[in-house]
Scaffold this active site. Structure first.
Site, PDB file in Angstrom:
ATOM      1  CG  ASP A 218      67.535 129.796  39.791  1.00 30.83           C
ATOM      2  OD1 ASP A 218      66.823 130.723  40.209  1.00 30.83           O
ATOM      3  OD2 ASP A 218      67.078 128.817  39.175  1.00 30.83           O
ATOM      4  CG  ASP A 235      69.503 123.723  37.989  1.00 30.73           C
ATOM      5  OD1 ASP A 235      70.382 123.897  37.121  1.00 30.73           O
ATOM      6  OD2 ASP A 235      68.295 123.953  37.795  1.00 30.73           O
TER       7      ASP A 235
END
Length: 344
Positions: A218, A235
């Site tokens: 991502d 993340d």
């Protein structure tokens, strides 16, 4: 868990048992004194908190000496093994001095169970930096080299439990999730589901002979924090096995000449770091389409969580699914054009 189970894991639940006292109790298990100041951070998927320490702690360059981040994982999404695999990937990256944020280890573990709520949680150092909406030339080069370094280390091992990015996990399983939850009852929604049945076999030839490796999964601008030492990738919650192109299109997803020029510069810096001479940007529209389907299934699967109804109130409207159907048809046309030209 089989990688073919889909991107959602098992049944997902929201955080109805979590209270501020639970947050403090979890953070105190680290054994450090806290100031008592806790701030909830924006996160729909997990529950994330900024926790202040009573005294400074040296996490290294680029990190706050007085704050940590506490992350409660959404129950039922990832298994313990899948989360630990993410943590091990992050730890390996830091051992090779790649700028990422690895979890804090204490009591010989990076993942911990809060027994009262039965929620898994982890602590992370807080990065001192900022996000950037636009990247200048030197920053584009730095971002390309950063994801190149991540891919270099990612290619040195494999995931045994994390998901694999392919038409089955991102189209077939997500179509089933949409059909089962059905928060909407519009004609366009039903046509959308029918098109998804055609999409998966259309994409299958494009994924047949691809090289698969560990990825961030991502890598967009919201997951790059710019510190005084340069960019840091954050993340890794969606890390998975897949083609490297998944981490190469999100940073510059536009189709205008300026976006394409920046993307070419980014890819050049990436190749310089990885020595990967062949990057298949012909996958971009397929990956974009899979992400669009993923997004809709993500909302549908969590529709019982009141926060999703608040953030996505248009999700059950006819207008929303009319537009989604149009967008899906456009994307399938682009994919068919690519296949018609001979996919490379």
């Amino acid at each position: 868990m089989s990688q073919n189970q889909g991107i959602w894991g098992a049944e997902t639940k929201h955080f109805h048992l979590l209270t501020p006292d639970h947050v403090m109790e979890a953070a105190e298990l680290w054994g450090k004194r806290l100031s008592g100041r806790v701030m909830a951070l924006n996160s729909l998927e997990n529950r994330v908190y900024d926790v202040e320490l009573a005294s400074s702690f040296d996490f290294g360059k680029g990190f706050s000496p007085t704050n940590i981040i506490l992350k409660f994982y959404r129950p039922g999404r990832w298994t313990k093994e899948q989360i630990l695999e993410e943590h091990r990937f992050l730890t390996t990256l830091t051992e090779f001095e790649v700028p990422v944020v690895a979890p804090i280890e204490f009591n010989d573990n990076t993942l911990h169970l809060h027994t009262e709520t039965n929620l898994w949680f982890a602590l992370f150092p807080k990065v001192q930096g900022r996000l950037k909406d636009e990247l200048i030339k030197d920053e584009i080069d730095q971002a390309g080299r950063l994801i190149g370094r991540i891919h270099n280390i990612g290619s040195m091992g494999t995931f045994a439990h994390r998901l694999a990015l392919n038409p089955h996990t991102f189209i077939d399983i997500n179509r089933e999730a949409l059909a089962q939850t059905q928060p909407v009852e519009h004609v366009s929604f039903q046509h959308y589901l029918k098109l998804l049945e055609q999409l998966s076999p259309m994409l299958a030839p494009m994924f047949t002979h691809l090289t698969i490796q560990r990825l961030h999964g991502d890598f967009h601008r919201g997951n790059i924090v710019w510190t005084s030492a340069g960019p840091m990738a954050v993340d890794f919650d969606d890390c998975l096995s897949g083609p490297v192109e998944q981490d190469l299109w999100l940073l510059f997803p536009g189709k205008d000449s300026y976006s394409l020029e920046d993307r070419d510069r980014f890819i050049s810096a990436y190749k310089e770091m990885t020595r990967k001479d062949h990057v298949n940007l012909g996958l971009t529209e397929a990956l974009r389409t899979m992400r669009m389907v993923h997004f809709n299934a993500w909302i549908a699967k969590r529709w019982d969580d009141h926060s999703f109804k608040r953030v996505f109130p248009q999700f059950t409207s006819a207008n929303y699914w009319d537009q989604e159907l149009i967008d899906l048809r456009v994307q399938m046309g682009l994919i068919q054009d690519r296949l018609g030209m001979g996919f490379e």
